[in-house]
Every structure is written in structure tokens, then in C-alpha cells.
Design an enzyme around this catalytic site. Sequence first.
Site, short mmCIF file in Angstrom:
data_model
loop_
_atom_site.label_atom_id
_atom_site.label_comp_id
_atom_site.label_asym_id
_atom_site.label_seq_id
_atom_site.Cartn_x
_atom_site.Cartn_y
_atom_site.Cartn_z
N TYR A 149 5.08 -6.77 17.55
CA TYR A 149 5.13 -5.99 16.22
C TYR A 149 5.66 -4.48 17.03
CZ TYR A 149 3.76 -2.61 12.71
OH TYR A 149 3.64 -1.45 11.86
N PHE A 159 0.78 -1.32 0.12
CA PHE A 159 -0.05 0.05 -0.16
C PHE A 159 0.96 1.20 0.06
CE2 PHE A 159 -1.91 2.86 3.80
CZ PHE A 159 -2.60 3.48 2.81
N ARG A 173 -8.18 7.64 17.01
CA ARG A 173 -6.85 7.37 16.11
C ARG A 173 -6.68 8.79 15.43
NH1 ARG A 173 -6.97 3.81 18.88
NH2 ARG A 173 -6.52 1.77 18.78
N SER A 229 3.75 -11.21 -0.17
CA SER A 229 2.95 -11.82 1.00
C SER A 229 1.75 -10.94 1.14
CB SER A 229 3.98 -12.08 2.41
OG SER A 229 4.27 -10.83 2.73
N ASP A 235 8.07 -9.58 -1.18
CA ASP A 235 7.74 -11.04 -1.55
C ASP A 235 6.21 -11.37 -1.83
OD1 ASP A 235 6.39 -10.60 1.12
OD2 ASP A 235 7.47 -12.36 2.20
P1 NAD Z 1 1.63 -3.50 3.18
O1 NAD Z 1 1.16 -4.94 3.65
O2 NAD Z 1 0.67 -3.15 2.05
O3 NAD Z 1 3.13 -3.52 2.78
C1 NAD Z 1 4.19 -4.36 3.27
C2 NAD Z 1 4.60 -4.79 2.07
O4 NAD Z 1 5.80 -5.64 2.60
C3 NAD Z 1 3.86 -5.68 1.18
O5 NAD Z 1 4.03 -5.26 -0.02
C4 NAD Z 1 4.38 -7.23 1.45
O6 NAD Z 1 4.05 -8.11 0.61
C5 NAD Z 1 5.97 -6.90 1.78
N1 NAD Z 1 6.57 -7.68 2.59
C6 NAD Z 1 6.30 -8.53 3.83
N2 NAD Z 1 6.91 -9.35 4.34
C7 NAD Z 1 8.05 -9.27 3.66
C8 NAD Z 1 9.35 -9.85 3.43
N3 NAD Z 1 9.74 -10.75 4.09
N4 NAD Z 1 10.07 -9.67 2.45
C9 NAD Z 1 9.70 -8.65 1.05
N5 NAD Z 1 8.72 -8.06 1.16
C10 NAD Z 1 7.88 -8.36 2.36
O7 NAD Z 1 1.32 -2.72 4.41
P2 NAD Z 1 1.66 -1.04 4.48
O8 NAD Z 1 0.30 -0.46 5.29
O9 NAD Z 1 1.92 -0.33 3.23
O10 NAD Z 1 2.75 -1.07 5.38
C11 NAD Z 1 4.24 -0.65 4.88
C12 NAD Z 1 5.00 -0.15 6.26
O11 NAD Z 1 4.42 0.65 6.95
C13 NAD Z 1 5.36 -1.24 7.23
O12 NAD Z 1 6.48 -1.48 7.41
C14 NAD Z 1 4.28 -1.07 8.25
O13 NAD Z 1 4.79 -1.56 9.52
C15 NAD Z 1 4.51 0.46 8.39
N6 NAD Z 1 3.28 1.19 8.93
C16 NAD Z 1 2.12 1.27 8.27
C17 NAD Z 1 0.88 1.90 8.99
C18 NAD Z 1 -0.47 1.80 8.26
O14 NAD Z 1 -1.32 2.46 9.05
N7 NAD Z 1 -0.65 1.36 7.26
C19 NAD Z 1 1.28 2.72 10.13
C20 NAD Z 1 2.53 2.69 10.73
C21 NAD Z 1 3.66 1.79 10.10
#
Ligand code: NAD
Length: 312
Positions: free
Chosen positions: A145, A12, A212, A35, A33
Site C-alpha cells: 500500500y 469517508f 499516531r 467497494s 465503485d
Molecule cells: P474510503 O474507503 O471511505 O474511501 C475510498 C473510496 O474509494 C471508497 O468510496 C471506495 O468505494 C472507492 N474506491 C475504492 N476502489 C475504487 C475503484 N477501483 N474505483 C472507484 N472507486 C473506488 O476511505 P478513506 O479513508 O476516505 O480514504 C480516501 C483516500 O484517503 C484513500 O486514497 C486513502 O488511501 C487515503 N488516506 C486515508 C487515510 C485515513 O486515515 N483515512 C490516511 C491516509 C490516506
Amino acid sequence: MQTALVTGGAGFIGSHIVDALIRDGCNVVALDDLSTGSRRNLFGKDVQLIEGDICDASLVRHLFEVHKPHFVFHLAAQISVSRSVREPGFDAKVNIMGTVNILHACVENHVEKLIFTSSGGVMYGDAPARFPTPETEPRMPSSPYGISKMAGEAYCAFFQQEYGLPFTALRYANVYGPRQNPHGEAGVVAIFTEKMIKNETVTINGDGEYFRDYVYVDDVVRANLLSMHNADGAVLNIGTGVETSVNGLFAELKAITGYHSSAVYGSARPGDLRRSALDSTLAQQELGWQPAVPLKQGLIKTFEYFSSTLGM
Ligand code: NAD
């Protein structure tokens, strides 16, 4: 031309960072990856997607040697709080060991800057002394986490001190916007929006009086790009400081989507914080960053995206 590597680039937030880097004229490589991310998020874009796991140290090393990124945006992570409680070892493997792999490769390949993705929503525990909460509040994560994100920040600080690798860590609030997965446990905006468009029942966990700080994804992307040349060594909250209850969010989205039904109230989720909001004064000082998209505007953009992708 500068090369940027985005881990989690098919996800995302990562895919929006990819878009912005392409617009800025960078050569962009994504490591993912798949996932929880999707190829669809990168379809037709000028980015090379390497399908692989950040836990695979030799793959990571090889990728860095071949592409020699100048900048690394590290977003790949195990993002589920509940999975981290059920499987703390898996969470630590991806979020700590995976991060250490990336840090090592950054040092070995003289990366100019690493932007590390942390979380403000889980960093300050249940009862910080101040709302919105500044970075000076004690870190008290209450889930594996949160602990793994805290460890990631600490490893970044260590690698900067020991090997001179510049980094900025960004502690996001609740990020929302187009491409958020509506089928995850988080992402209440995506979940509610999709259900309202499909005219399905919307369930609110608990009494809905959980507050939030919702920050629009474009604002988060801007903070990332500003961090490329600013705020070395800083750990910065990225939020709006505005608290919105789940009930309030439901009402806003109901008005935008034209949904007619009332919400159904389910049981509260154990461990859900009552309040979370971030003070981003430091990001303003260090990056000149402020959120620019008010909640209503961001919700309308998100609704437009889901309406078009769901074909409604
Ligand atoms: P998301 O799940 O869309 O993005 C995470 C991405 O990492 C995915 O595309 C997934 O396939 C990939 N991934 C997961 N494990 C992996 C691995 N072992 N190797 C390679 N790729 C891997 O979620 P997001 O909301 O876009 O989150 C992105 C980052 O932002 C994350 O680090 C998350 O902790 C952080 N974050 C998100 C929020 C939120 O509100 N969405 C808030 C705080 C922090």
C-alpha cells in the site's frame, strides 16, 4: 461554473470533499465503485454519482470527455494495508494502474489541477530520524500500500514534468471524523466510538502504546480545497504533529462517551509502527494550512455523529 471530479467521492473523506465543493458552488461529479464507500454518504446532495471503477480506462476516458472537470480530487484507492500484503497485485492494479488512468484522462482533457491523495502514515517507515517527520525524510514504505502510494506520487511528478499537468500530493496522517467506516481495519476512532456507544467490548491491539497523529476530516478537506490554486508540484504532509497513544485515545473517548468498561488487550498486529507523526510546516508555507480542530473537539463531533446515526 467550475466542475470538480472526486474519485472515491462516496467514501469517508471523499464525501466530505464533495460537501465542501458543493458549498463552494462547484458542479460536482463523484466516481466510485462503492467497494468501501456508500451511496448514503451522498444521499440528497447536489452531486452526480457515477458508479464505476477507476481501473476501467474506457469508462474513465468517457467520464472525463462528458464532464470535462476543471479539478480532480483523486481519493479512490485500495486502502487496506493488510489486503495490500495479501494481494499486492490487486493493490497495484487499483492504486497504480487506476491512478495512471486518471492521470491520462486529466492530460487528455486539460484538467487544471489534480490533487492526489497519499499517505504520510506509511511513507516514512518504522524509524524516521525525526518526529514529527518532515517530507525531507527518506521514503521507506514497508507495505505494498505504501509502495503504491509512493508510486502514485512519482507518476504525478512525471505527468507534470512530461505533460504539464499541475498536481499537489497530500500525505495524510490518521484521518478521523463522521462517516468513517467503523468496520474496517483502520479508523480506530470510528471503531472505538461505535463499540463504546453500543456498550461492546473494546479490544486494543498489543500494549496500546502505539502513537499516531490524528487529524480531523474537516482540516483535511480544507487542505484539499487550498490545493486547488496553490502548491503546484508540491508533496505535503497533512497532520497535526501531535502524537496520541491508543491508550490515550481510549481514555479520551471513554470520558466523552461515558463508557464504563476497561479495554481488553489483544495480540499486537504484525508490522504496526510504534510511532507516526507528521511535520506539516511545508503545508503551512505552501497552502497557509494549519490544523484547526483539536483532538478532543474532533472526537466530540465524531461521537455526536455516531450517536445520531446509530440512533442512540
Ligand atoms: P474510503 O474507503 O471511505 O474511501 C475510498 C473510496 O474509494 C471508497 O468510496 C471506495 O468505494 C472507492 N474506491 C475504492 N476502489 C475504487 C475503484 N477501483 N474505483 C472507484 N472507486 C473506488 O476511505 P478513506 O479513508 O476516505 O480514504 C480516501 C483516500 O484517503 C484513500 O486514497 C486513502 O488511501 C487515503 N488516506 C486515508 C487515510 C485515513 O486515515 N483515512 C490516511 C491516509 C490516506
